[in-house]
Design an enzyme around this catalytic site. Structure first.
Site, PDB file in Angstrom:
ATOM      1  N   ASP A  82       0.876  -0.996   0.157  1.00 26.23           N
ATOM      2  CA  ASP A  82      -0.097   0.064  -0.009  1.00 26.23           C
ATOM      3  C   ASP A  82       0.970   1.366   0.112  1.00 26.23           C
ATOM      4  O   ASP A  82       0.312   2.248  -0.048  1.00 26.23           O
ATOM      5  CB  ASP A  82      -0.955  -0.025   0.958  1.00 26.23           C
ATOM      6  CG  ASP A  82      -0.344   0.259   2.557  1.00 26.23           C
ATOM      7  OD1 ASP A  82       0.910   0.116   2.649  1.00 26.23           O
ATOM      8  OD2 ASP A  82      -0.922   0.375   3.447  1.00 26.23           O
ATOM      9  N   SER A  83       2.071   1.042   0.042  1.00 30.98           N
ATOM     10  CA  SER A  83       3.119   2.120  -0.172  1.00 30.98           C
ATOM     11  C   SER A  83       2.891   2.860  -1.212  1.00 30.98           C
ATOM     12  O   SER A  83       3.256   4.091  -1.563  1.00 30.98           O
ATOM     13  CB  SER A  83       4.599   1.718  -0.039  1.00 30.98           C
ATOM     14  OG  SER A  83       4.905   0.502  -0.917  1.00 30.98           O
ATOM     15  N   GLU A  90      -1.208  -5.086   8.588  1.00 28.09           N
ATOM     16  CA  GLU A  90      -0.433  -4.615   9.824  1.00 28.09           C
ATOM     17  C   GLU A  90      -0.936  -4.893  11.005  1.00 28.09           C
ATOM     18  O   GLU A  90      -2.394  -4.959  10.932  1.00 28.09           O
ATOM     19  CB  GLU A  90      -0.042  -3.350   9.538  1.00 28.09           C
ATOM     20  CG  GLU A  90       0.432  -2.665   8.454  1.00 28.09           C
ATOM     21  CD  GLU A  90       0.254  -1.300   8.008  1.00 28.09           C
ATOM     22  OE1 GLU A  90       0.214  -0.456   9.025  1.00 28.09           O
ATOM     23  OE2 GLU A  90       0.770  -0.818   6.857  1.00 28.09           O
ATOM     24  N   ASP A 144      -1.087  -6.332  -0.216  1.00 35.10           N
ATOM     25  CA  ASP A 144      -1.117  -5.696   1.160  1.00 35.10           C
ATOM     26  C   ASP A 144      -2.414  -5.209   1.401  1.00 35.10           C
ATOM     27  O   ASP A 144      -3.009  -4.314   0.480  1.00 35.10           O
ATOM     28  CB  ASP A 144      -0.135  -4.706   0.973  1.00 35.10           C
ATOM     29  CG  ASP A 144       0.396  -4.112   2.163  1.00 35.10           C
ATOM     30  OD1 ASP A 144       0.244  -4.788   3.295  1.00 35.10           O
ATOM     31  OD2 ASP A 144       1.143  -3.042   2.125  1.00 35.10           O
ATOM     32  N   GLU A 175       9.249  -4.107  10.819  1.00 36.40           N
ATOM     33  CA  GLU A 175       9.889  -2.533  10.092  1.00 36.40           C
ATOM     34  C   GLU A 175      10.348  -1.829  11.144  1.00 36.40           C
ATOM     35  O   GLU A 175       9.857  -1.457  12.342  1.00 36.40           O
ATOM     36  CB  GLU A 175       8.485  -2.068   9.516  1.00 36.40           C
ATOM     37  CG  GLU A 175       8.773  -0.805   8.948  1.00 36.40           C
ATOM     38  CD  GLU A 175       7.816  -0.180   7.928  1.00 36.40           C
ATOM     39  OE1 GLU A 175       6.938  -0.868   7.548  1.00 36.40           O
ATOM     40  OE2 GLU A 175       7.984   0.930   7.514  1.00 36.40           O
ATOM     41  N   LYS A 199      -0.799  -9.543   3.102  1.00 38.55           N
ATOM     42  CA  LYS A 199      -0.309  -8.857   4.590  1.00 38.55           C
ATOM     43  C   LYS A 199      -0.922  -8.006   5.049  1.00 38.55           C
ATOM     44  O   LYS A 199      -1.747  -7.382   4.429  1.00 38.55           O
ATOM     45  CB  LYS A 199       1.462  -8.185   3.956  1.00 38.55           C
ATOM     46  CG  LYS A 199       1.920  -7.615   4.976  1.00 38.55           C
ATOM     47  CD  LYS A 199       3.325  -7.039   4.626  1.00 38.55           C
ATOM     48  CE  LYS A 199       3.172  -5.593   4.082  1.00 38.55           C
ATOM     49  NZ  LYS A 199       2.366  -4.426   5.032  1.00 38.55           N
TER      50      LYS A 199
HETATM   51  O1  KIV Z   1       3.307  -1.067   1.876  1.00 38.78           O
HETATM   52  C1  KIV Z   1       4.608  -1.611   1.659  1.00 38.78           C
HETATM   53  O2  KIV Z   1       5.341  -1.509   0.514  1.00 38.78           O
HETATM   54  C2  KIV Z   1       5.008  -2.168   2.900  1.00 38.78           C
HETATM   55  C3  KIV Z   1       6.559  -1.993   2.935  1.00 38.78           C
HETATM   56  C4  KIV Z   1       6.920  -2.041   4.450  1.00 38.78           C
HETATM   57  C5  KIV Z   1       7.560  -2.899   2.421  1.00 38.78           C
HETATM   58  O3  KIV Z   1       4.645  -2.582   3.395  1.00 38.78           O
END
Ligand code: KIV
Length: 266
Positions: free
Chosen positions: A45-46, A116, A84, A183, A114
């Protein structure tokens, strides 16, 4: 080369071989990352910051993530692709989490997701794992918590914070995560977590002892200048290269040397 799978994560940890991971958000860059032999591509999500130009990752939507994940999956022949979960696609309820995680596998074709968080998402991880959705957890600096954390700050620096992070790492492992991303935490803390867990750790700003490493592609290639964390290593300066090429193109049009006969039809 066979496609990298969740089983290879564990295999590499057992064999003490490093796992390589990088983000990508579109077809041409995902093709390059895949061709370079990177094990895992994260559609992070970056992209909210490095592709869409937002201040942080919070505005990114589930539909946008699916859009980008589809392009990456089309390009990746050997790398495993992970989607993500964006802000508010899973925090609201376990049901929302499963529904949205399922979209990554069903609509975009990623092999895992993924998300958080630690103990607060343990139930989400359990439910997803039960539904055959492999989950990578993400603890330490979690960018979706920017407002609670008060900025992008190194986490786990006090003894108490470090103890809590070790606990969180065990919680996500016990909940069924196949790997955990660490992270921006001190390297010795990452070492301890890596040694204690049986699932692999992937570090970003977590030092050398993790089982694997990830970076944001646009940071590594020198395509994002607004915010460059200490843990980034710039392996190229593509912005400079692109700028040079585009300026030359402009000059050649203005001077009349482009297009030449070579680029013209008779
Ligand atoms: O969104 C992202 O790119 C991440 C980074 C920590 C790799 O979660």
């Amino acid at each position: 080369m066979p496609r990298f799978t969740v089983h290879d994560f564990l295999k590499k940890k057992k064999e003490s071989k490093k796992i390589t991971m990088l983000t990508a958000y579109d077809y041409p860059f995902a093709q390059i990352v895949d061709e370079a032999g990177i094990d895992v591509i994260l559609v992070g999500d970056s992209l909210g910051m490095v592709v869409q130009g937002h201040e942080n990752t919070l505005p990114v939507t589930m539909d946008e993530m699916i859009y980008h994940a589809k392009m990456v999956v089309r390009a990746a022949k050997n790398a495993m692709v992970i989607g993500d979960m964006p802000f508010m696609s899973y925090q609201s309820s376990v049901e929302d989490a499963i529904k949205n995680a399922g979209r990554f596998l069903k609509e975009a074709g990623t092999a895992a997701i993924k998300l958080e968080g630690g103990s607060e998402v343990a139930d989400h991880i359990k439910a997803m794992t039960k539904s055959d959705i492999p989950v990578m957890a993400h603890i330490g600096l979690t960018p979706q918590s920017i407002h609670r954390m008060g900025g992008y700050k190194v986490q786990g620096k006090t003894q108490e914070a470090a103890r809590k992070l070790i606990e969180e790492a065990h919680i996500v492992e016990d909940a069924g995560a196949f790997s955990v991303l660490l992270e921006a935490i001190p390297m010795d803390l990452a070492k301890k977590i890596t040694e204690e867990l049986s699932i692999p750790t992937i570090g970003i700003g977590a030092g050398t002892y993790c089982d694997g490493q990830v970076l944001v592609l646009h940071d590594l290639l020198g395509l994002f200048e607004r915010f460059v964390p200490k843990f980034v290593k710039k392996y190229a300066n593509l912005k400079e290269e692109a700028l040079k090429a585009i300026k030359t193109y402009k000059e050649e049009i203005e001077q009349g040397s482009f297009p030449s006969e070579e680029q013209s039809f008779k």
